[in-house]
Write an enzyme that holds these catalytic residues in place. Structure first.
Site, PDB file in Angstrom:
ATOM      1  N   GLN A   1      -5.016  -1.295  -2.219  1.00 48.09           N
ATOM      2  CA  GLN A   1      -5.033  -0.976  -3.654  1.00 48.09           C
ATOM      3  C   GLN A   1      -5.668   0.400  -3.876  1.00 48.09           C
ATOM      4  O   GLN A   1      -5.215   1.170  -4.722  1.00 48.09           O
ATOM      5  CB  GLN A   1      -5.798  -2.063  -4.422  1.00 48.09           C
ATOM      6  CG  GLN A   1      -5.803  -1.866  -5.933  1.00 48.09           C
ATOM      7  CD  GLN A   1      -4.414  -1.875  -6.568  1.00 48.09           C
ATOM      8  OE1 GLN A   1      -3.620  -2.773  -6.322  1.00 48.09           O
ATOM      9  NE2 GLN A   1      -4.101  -0.852  -7.370  1.00 48.09           N
TER      10      GLN A   1
ATOM     11  N   GLU B   1       2.935   0.752 -13.380  1.00 50.89           N
ATOM     12  CA  GLU B   1       1.626   0.090 -13.343  1.00 50.89           C
ATOM     13  C   GLU B   1       0.866   0.558 -12.103  1.00 50.89           C
ATOM     14  O   GLU B   1       1.377   0.466 -10.986  1.00 50.89           O
ATOM     15  CB  GLU B   1       1.798  -1.429 -13.296  1.00 50.89           C
ATOM     16  CG  GLU B   1       0.464  -2.148 -13.396  1.00 50.89           C
ATOM     17  CD  GLU B   1       0.582  -3.666 -13.271  1.00 50.89           C
ATOM     18  OE1 GLU B   1       1.219  -4.129 -12.312  1.00 50.89           O
ATOM     19  OE2 GLU B   1       0.022  -4.368 -14.135  1.00 50.89           O
TER      20      GLU B   1
ATOM     21  N   CYS C   1      -4.171  -7.102 -15.839  1.00 54.28           N
ATOM     22  CA  CYS C   1      -2.792  -6.943 -16.318  1.00 54.28           C
ATOM     23  C   CYS C   1      -2.789  -6.422 -17.743  1.00 54.28           C
ATOM     24  O   CYS C   1      -1.847  -5.770 -18.165  1.00 54.28           O
ATOM     25  CB  CYS C   1      -2.061  -8.271 -16.234  1.00 54.28           C
ATOM     26  SG  CYS C   1      -2.970  -9.603 -17.020  1.00 54.28           S
TER      27      CYS C   1
ATOM     28  N   GLY D   1       7.562 -11.425  -9.000  1.00 58.23           N
ATOM     29  CA  GLY D   1       8.070 -12.279 -10.076  1.00 58.23           C
ATOM     30  C   GLY D   1       9.584 -12.387 -10.049  1.00 58.23           C
ATOM     31  O   GLY D   1      10.149 -13.462 -10.273  1.00 58.23           O
TER      32      GLY D   1
ATOM     33  N   GLU E   1       1.268 -19.070 -21.828  1.00 62.37           N
ATOM     34  CA  GLU E   1       0.199 -19.846 -21.208  1.00 62.37           C
ATOM     35  C   GLU E   1      -0.945 -20.021 -22.212  1.00 62.37           C
ATOM     36  O   GLU E   1      -1.013 -19.316 -23.208  1.00 62.37           O
ATOM     37  CB  GLU E   1      -0.342 -19.110 -19.976  1.00 62.37           C
ATOM     38  CG  GLU E   1       0.735 -18.849 -18.940  1.00 62.37           C
ATOM     39  CD  GLU E   1       0.148 -18.633 -17.552  1.00 62.37           C
ATOM     40  OE1 GLU E   1       0.076 -17.475 -17.127  1.00 62.37           O
ATOM     41  OE2 GLU E   1      -0.237 -19.637 -16.918  1.00 62.37           O
TER      42      GLU E   1
ATOM     43  N   GLU F   1       4.117 -14.441 -15.424  1.00 64.51           N
ATOM     44  CA  GLU F   1       3.248 -13.465 -16.095  1.00 64.51           C
ATOM     45  C   GLU F   1       3.075 -12.300 -15.138  1.00 64.51           C
ATOM     46  O   GLU F   1       2.599 -12.489 -14.007  1.00 64.51           O
ATOM     47  CB  GLU F   1       1.883 -14.074 -16.439  1.00 64.51           C
ATOM     48  CG  GLU F   1       1.915 -15.014 -17.627  1.00 64.51           C
ATOM     49  CD  GLU F   1       2.390 -14.384 -18.919  1.00 64.51           C
ATOM     50  OE1 GLU F   1       2.384 -13.143 -19.032  1.00 64.51           O
ATOM     51  OE2 GLU F   1       2.804 -15.127 -19.813  1.00 64.51           O
TER      52      GLU F   1
ATOM     53  N   GLY G   1       1.582 -12.468 -11.241  1.00 70.00           N
ATOM     54  CA  GLY G   1       1.493 -11.442 -10.200  1.00 70.00           C
ATOM     55  C   GLY G   1       2.352 -10.253 -10.595  1.00 70.00           C
ATOM     56  O   GLY G   1       2.582 -10.001 -11.776  1.00 70.00           O
ATOM     57  N   SER G   2       2.834  -9.546  -9.602  1.00 69.12           N
ATOM     58  CA  SER G   2       3.558  -8.303  -9.875  1.00 69.12           C
ATOM     59  C   SER G   2       5.011  -8.579 -10.291  1.00 69.12           C
ATOM     60  O   SER G   2       5.544  -9.663 -10.033  1.00 69.12           O
ATOM     61  CB  SER G   2       3.547  -7.431  -8.620  1.00 69.12           C
ATOM     62  OG  SER G   2       4.219  -8.119  -7.581  1.00 69.12           O
TER      63      SER G   2
ATOM     64  N   ASN H   1      -6.640 -10.886  -9.046  1.00 69.11           N
ATOM     65  CA  ASN H   1      -7.572 -10.190  -9.943  1.00 69.11           C
ATOM     66  C   ASN H   1      -8.384 -11.092 -10.858  1.00 69.11           C
ATOM     67  O   ASN H   1      -9.419 -10.661 -11.363  1.00 69.11           O
ATOM     68  CB  ASN H   1      -6.834  -9.108 -10.748  1.00 69.11           C
ATOM     69  CG  ASN H   1      -5.807  -9.686 -11.685  1.00 69.11           C
ATOM     70  OD1 ASN H   1      -5.204 -10.714 -11.396  1.00 69.11           O
ATOM     71  ND2 ASN H   1      -5.607  -9.036 -12.798  1.00 69.11           N
TER      72      ASN H   1
HETATM   73  P1  NAD Z   1       1.540 -10.114  -6.095  1.00 72.65           P
HETATM   74  O1  NAD Z   1       2.834 -10.227  -6.830  1.00 72.65           O
HETATM   75  O2  NAD Z   1       1.488  -9.280  -4.889  1.00 72.65           O
HETATM   76  O3  NAD Z   1       1.062 -11.575  -5.635  1.00 72.65           O
HETATM   77  C1  NAD Z   1       0.911 -12.635  -6.549  1.00 72.65           C
HETATM   78  C2  NAD Z   1       1.002 -13.953  -5.779  1.00 72.65           C
HETATM   79  O4  NAD Z   1       2.343 -14.103  -5.280  1.00 72.65           O
HETATM   80  C3  NAD Z   1       0.080 -14.028  -4.558  1.00 72.65           C
HETATM   81  O5  NAD Z   1      -0.454 -15.324  -4.450  1.00 72.65           O
HETATM   82  C4  NAD Z   1       1.030 -13.722  -3.418  1.00 72.65           C
HETATM   83  O6  NAD Z   1       0.589 -14.243  -2.184  1.00 72.65           O
HETATM   84  C5  NAD Z   1       2.290 -14.416  -3.893  1.00 72.65           C
HETATM   85  N1  NAD Z   1       3.524 -13.949  -3.252  1.00 72.65           N
HETATM   86  C6  NAD Z   1       3.776 -12.731  -2.703  1.00 72.65           C
HETATM   87  N2  NAD Z   1       5.023 -12.704  -2.196  1.00 72.65           N
HETATM   88  C7  NAD Z   1       5.579 -13.905  -2.439  1.00 72.65           C
HETATM   89  C8  NAD Z   1       6.852 -14.481  -2.160  1.00 72.65           C
HETATM   90  N3  NAD Z   1       7.818 -13.803  -1.514  1.00 72.65           N
HETATM   91  N4  NAD Z   1       7.084 -15.736  -2.549  1.00 72.65           N
HETATM   92  C9  NAD Z   1       6.144 -16.441  -3.205  1.00 72.65           C
HETATM   93  N5  NAD Z   1       4.903 -15.960  -3.492  1.00 72.65           N
HETATM   94  C10 NAD Z   1       4.632 -14.699  -3.119  1.00 72.65           C
HETATM   95  O7  NAD Z   1       0.462  -9.678  -7.179  1.00 72.65           O
HETATM   96  P2  NAD Z   1      -1.088  -9.320  -6.927  1.00 72.65           P
HETATM   97  O8  NAD Z   1      -1.157  -8.005  -6.230  1.00 72.65           O
HETATM   98  O9  NAD Z   1      -1.804 -10.488  -6.348  1.00 72.65           O
HETATM   99  O10 NAD Z   1      -1.615  -9.164  -8.427  1.00 72.65           O
HETATM  100  C11 NAD Z   1      -1.501  -7.997  -9.169  1.00 72.65           C
HETATM  101  C12 NAD Z   1      -0.371  -8.113 -10.161  1.00 72.65           C
HETATM  102  O11 NAD Z   1      -0.546  -9.259 -10.977  1.00 72.65           O
HETATM  103  C13 NAD Z   1      -0.295  -6.941 -11.135  1.00 72.65           C
HETATM  104  O12 NAD Z   1       1.041  -6.548 -11.299  1.00 72.65           O
HETATM  105  C14 NAD Z   1      -0.834  -7.534 -12.437  1.00 72.65           C
HETATM  106  O13 NAD Z   1      -0.390  -6.901 -13.611  1.00 72.65           O
HETATM  107  C15 NAD Z   1      -0.339  -8.932 -12.336  1.00 72.65           C
HETATM  108  N6  NAD Z   1      -1.110  -9.817 -13.208  1.00 72.65           N
HETATM  109  C16 NAD Z   1      -0.504 -10.295 -14.338  1.00 72.65           C
HETATM  110  C17 NAD Z   1      -1.212 -11.121 -15.212  1.00 72.65           C
HETATM  111  C18 NAD Z   1      -0.550 -11.650 -16.447  1.00 72.65           C
HETATM  112  O14 NAD Z   1      -1.011 -12.665 -16.954  1.00 72.65           O
HETATM  113  N7  NAD Z   1       0.487 -11.017 -16.959  1.00 72.65           N
HETATM  114  C19 NAD Z   1      -2.526 -11.478 -14.916  1.00 72.65           C
HETATM  115  C20 NAD Z   1      -3.107 -10.967 -13.750  1.00 72.65           C
HETATM  116  C21 NAD Z   1      -2.385 -10.156 -12.894  1.00 72.65           C
END
Ligand code: NAD
Length: 480
Positions: A330, A382, A283, A230, A461, A249, A225-226, A149
């Protein structure tokens, strides 16, 4: 056609399978083709980063400053073009895309300066004649895993401090939007980084991401990420031998409180911006609008009218307020939650319909639910799209309790003209970032960014606080 290749040990590698990078505003428009990196490439990238670490971590602050500043200058000079690429691949509007690209440039300028400001401490020992020095050193090879995002800002706010403090890097961007990160890495590479200091491996999380988590030579992982991913990252970092330092995050279910004494215009603008701009795919988006009963009806009426005047269209078209959702999956998730909200008994006061535009794209009318309770799934989970829930409450005390009644704690806001309530909210909100009379989604780059509870784990961060994650502290004792 742009080719988004991997950079490993200073070489661009184009071999292997490729995936199209599709424009969500027009699925007939292919932005570029990305390589699909492999586990073996991730391992090679880690080996290159490990080999580059001794020299880079001992390079002078001037060397690091010059490279980061040069990259910043190029990013800022090319912000319009980079912003267009970003908007085409991710779907946020052109002003949002250009703004994000400019932000990346500002972040590199900030951390260029930080190279020259790294300091330690010298203290007297409690034992006679002994000096103590407390210094910070680079952590080692850092793996960066980023979401789709913010495809240039998040890579920038991880890469810049990692390099400034002397670490070497392997970055794996989201495979959905690899173009912006690829462009950023290209700029840094040409700015003069020695080979192996920064490596890019585009690919699947389950393959390239997992390889970074499992590799013993990766000392630290910074992940955004999610929550679900995480938790996997955390488990893998703890299981790894040696254990890895990690920083997460993750998601949010961020509240914006609107009190009876709020300036209605300020509150409506804060809500529209926080809940729906960037298609709600932030996020820090406000997905819960917690409104006291005296202003509730006026607020809902004004917000609904404002939503009716927004233009939802192609992200790069002049006049577009909200671009498309990022992709079909999405969009399916957003529509699923619109259906869940209706089933739960919430009232769909506005939107929630798929829209047809000139080109085939993932267009969704912003959805506003009213008559929502904080126990409904649309108020707890979310959604990550342009879907917001209005929760009516009796007074400030109930608003605060409702705002904090969530597993998340990233950002929170309040609209009020009362100093008493604003001060109380800043003190008692359980979020990492609190805004008063402002959209809750926009943040500065020179101050800490991060959340509490289920939204974040580990050091903050951005700004000078980034040093907590990207350095390790050494305490040295000397008897001269
Ligand atoms: P996601 O968790 O699906 O993916 C994030 C990253 O992790 C991607 O690069 C993905 O390829 C990688 N990934 C997926 N599976 C993995 C695994 N098993 N091992 C290692 N890496 C893996 O998230 P998304 O759909 O790309 O992003 C949306 C999410 O990110 C939402 O939940 C949003 O709230 C969050 N987000 C948080 C912040 C913050 O700073 N808190 C900022 C932006 C987005």
């Amino acid at each position: 056609m742009l080719m988004f290749n991997n950079l490993i040990d200073g070489e661009w590698l184009s071999d292997g399978a490729r995936s199209p990078n599709v424009n969500p505003s027009d699925t007939k428009d292919i932005v570029g083709e990305a390589v699909r990196g492999t586990r073996a490439q991730a391992d090679a990238a880690v080996a290159a980063a490990k080999a580059a670490f001794p020299s880079w971590s001992r390079s002078t602050p001037q060397v690091r400053y010059d490279i980061l500043k040069k990259a910043s200058d190029e990013i800022l000079a090319r912000k319009d073009e980079l912003g267009r690429l970003l908007s085409r691949e991710e779907g946020k509007t052109l002003p949002e895309g250009v703004g994000e690209a400019a932000r990346a440039g500002q972040i590199f300028a900030f951390f260029a300066g930080e190279c020259l400001r790294m300091a330690g401490e010298k203290l007297a020992s409690v034992r006679p004649g002994i000096d103590i020095e407390v210094t910070r050193e680079a952590v080692g090879v850092v793996g960066l895993i980023t979401p789709w995002n913010f495809p240039i800002a998040i890579p920038a706010w991880k890469i810049a401090p990692a390099l400034a403090y002397g670490n070497t890097v392997v970055i794996k961007p989201a495979d959905l939007v690899p173009g912006s990160t690829w462009a950023l890495v290209d700029i840094l590479h040409r700015a003069g980084l020695p080979k192996g200091v920064l490596n890019l491996v585009i690919g699947r999380g389950s393959e390239v991401g997992a390889a970074l988590l499992e590799h013993p030579d990766v000392a630290a992982i910074s992940f955004t990420g999610s929550v679900a991913t995480g938790q996997k990252v955390a488990a893998a970092c703890i299981a790894s031998r040696p254990m890895k330092k990690f920083q997460l995050e993750m998601g949010g279910k961020n509240p914006l409180v609107v009190l009876d004494d709020a300036d209605l215009k300020v509150a409506v603008e804060a809500a529209v911006n926080s809940a729906f701009f960037s298609t709600g795919q932030r996020c820090t988006a406000a997905s819960r609008l917690i409104v006291t009963k005296g202003i509730h009806d006026r607020f809902v009426a004004a917000l609904t009218e404002r939503l009716g005047g927004l233009t939802i269209d192609d992200a790069v078209k002049a006049g577009t307020d909200i671009g498309p959702v990022v992709d079909q999956s999405q969009l399916d998730q957003d529509m699923k939650y619109v259906a869940i909200g209706k089933d739960e008994g919430a009232k769909l006061a506005f939107g929630g319909e798929l829209l047809k535009r000139d080109a085939p794209g993932f267009y969704l009318q912003p959805a506003l639910f009213t008559e929502v309770t904080n126990t409904m799934r649309i108020a707890r989970e979310e959604i990550f799209g342009p879907v917001a829930a209005v929760i009516r409450v009796n007074d400030y005390a109930e608003a605060l309790a409702t705002a904090n009644d969530t597993e998340f704690g990233l950002s929170a806001g309040i609209c009020t003209t009362s100093l008493k309530y604003a001060s109380d909210f800043k003190r008692n909100s359980e979020a990492g970032m609190v805004m008063v009379n402002l959209p809750i989604a926009g943040v500065d780059y020179h101050v800490p960014f991060g959340g509490r509870k289920g939204s974040s784990f580990g050091p903050r961060e951005q700004g000078r606080y980034a040093a907590e994650f990207y350095t390790v502290v050494k305490t040295a004792y000397t008897l001269p």
